[in-house]
Scaffold this active site. Structure first.
Site, short mmCIF file in Angstrom:
data_model
loop_
_atom_site.label_atom_id
_atom_site.label_comp_id
_atom_site.label_asym_id
_atom_site.label_seq_id
_atom_site.Cartn_x
_atom_site.Cartn_y
_atom_site.Cartn_z
N SER A 144 0.82 -1.22 0.00
CA SER A 144 0.00 0.00 0.00
C SER A 144 0.85 1.27 0.00
O SER A 144 2.00 1.26 0.43
CB SER A 144 -0.90 0.03 1.23
OG SER A 144 -1.73 -1.10 1.27
N1 SAH Z 1 -0.21 -5.47 3.99
C1 SAH Z 1 0.54 -5.75 2.77
C2 SAH Z 1 -0.21 -5.38 1.51
C3 SAH Z 1 -1.15 -6.39 1.20
S1 SAH Z 1 -1.88 -6.52 -0.39
C4 SAH Z 1 1.89 -5.11 2.78
O1 SAH Z 1 2.21 -4.36 3.71
O2 SAH Z 1 2.66 -5.36 1.84
C5 SAH Z 1 -3.17 -7.60 0.14
C6 SAH Z 1 -2.72 -9.00 0.49
O3 SAH Z 1 -3.85 -9.68 1.01
C7 SAH Z 1 -2.23 -9.80 -0.71
O4 SAH Z 1 -0.95 -10.28 -0.47
C8 SAH Z 1 -3.26 -10.92 -0.82
O5 SAH Z 1 -2.72 -12.13 -1.27
C9 SAH Z 1 -3.75 -11.02 0.61
N2 SAH Z 1 -5.07 -11.65 0.78
C10 SAH Z 1 -6.15 -11.56 -0.02
N3 SAH Z 1 -7.17 -12.28 0.48
C11 SAH Z 1 -6.73 -12.84 1.64
C12 SAH Z 1 -7.31 -13.71 2.61
N4 SAH Z 1 -8.56 -14.16 2.49
N5 SAH Z 1 -6.56 -14.08 3.67
C13 SAH Z 1 -5.29 -13.65 3.81
N6 SAH Z 1 -4.66 -12.84 2.91
C14 SAH Z 1 -5.38 -12.44 1.84
#
Ligand code: SAH
Length: 227
Positions: free
Chosen positions: A77
């Site tokens: 993000s």
């Molecule tokens: N917080 C992260 C950014 C995340 S992008 C950072 O600091 O880099 C969102 C992430 O959520 C992705 O990696 C995606 O694979 C994950 N995601 C999506 N659905 C999910 C679920 N049901 N459970 C766990 N992770 C999930």
């Protein structure tokens, strides 16, 4: 003991100093200027080496004012979004925090600068493993990372003071709400094409929901899409 040749060592030190300068500028220009005031959040974002959480080819953009790709179609993000979500959680060193969507591990590291007890779940195993070992190597070994669907939360570690979801859910997953302590806070982007960042506060007998700002996150996948 490994001895680094003098030149290589000072060269990499200069590069780290450059990143540090960019990081302090990021906090001044993108975070403080947009009215984030929690000193814990500002200090955490001055400390965590964001450039090490992005793929090597994007290092020079790590402190830019936007999201970046981290592989597998996912993104880290925008720094401001990390800051506002962390501030809304109102955590301190004693808080127990759950993150859904570990991704690169950057948000988890920011949480771990503030709180001693951080749990994070990532649905894409390769990202979970990469983030886990990166966090360990940077001294954030206290962050517990699990590969799996975060929809059901982390019941063995519940209840939590704060829950942060960093992928957009079509609706708020009930199990995550249930794993909040009374007085606990949850931040989550809700929606599909248009999304809002929601803050949910749990009091003794009710939930108060507040819409904060419009946002754009990658979708939360897995069970939440089936309901
Ligand atoms: N917080 C992260 C950014 C995340 S992008 C950072 O600091 O880099 C969102 C992430 O959520 C992705 O990696 C995606 O694979 C994950 N995601 C999506 N659905 C999910 C679920 N049901 N459970 C766990 N992770 C999930």
């Amino acid at each position: 003991m490994i001895l680094f040749p003098c030149f290589g060592h000072s060269e990499s030190k200069n590069k780290e100093d450059e990143y540090k300068t960019l990081r302090l500028q990021m906090v001044d220009q993108q975070i403080i200027r947009r009215d984030i005031t929690d000193p814990n959040v500002l200090e955490a974002m001055r400390t965590v080496p964001r450039h090490l959480f992005v793929p090597e080819g994007y290092r020079n953009e790590a402190y830019h004012d936007g999201p970046l790709p981290i592989g597998k179609g996912q993104t880290i993000s925008q720094p401001y979004i990390v800051a506002i979500m962390t501030e809304l959680l109102q955590i301190d060193s004693t808080s127990k925090v759950l993150e859904i969507g570990t991704g690169s591990g950057y948000q988890a590291a920011v949480l771990a600068e503030i709180s001693d007890s951080v749990y994070s779940i990532e649905i894409i195993p390769a990202l979970a493993h990469h983030a886990d070992s990166l966090l360990d190597s940077l001294g954030y070994g206290m962050v517990q990372v699990r590969a799996g669907d975060g929809y059901k939360g982390w019941p063995e570690a519940a209840p939590f003071d704060a829950v942060i979801v960093t992928a957009a859910a079509p609706k708020i997953p009930q199990p995550l709400i249930e794993q909040l302590k009374p007085g606990g806070r949850m931040v989550i982007p809700v929606g599909e094409l248009t999304q809002e960042l929601m803050l949910i506060t749990k009091s003794e007998d009710e939930f108060i929901k507040r819409s904060i700002i419009p946002v754009r996150f990658v979708p939360m996948t897995g069970e939440v899409q089936e309901k």
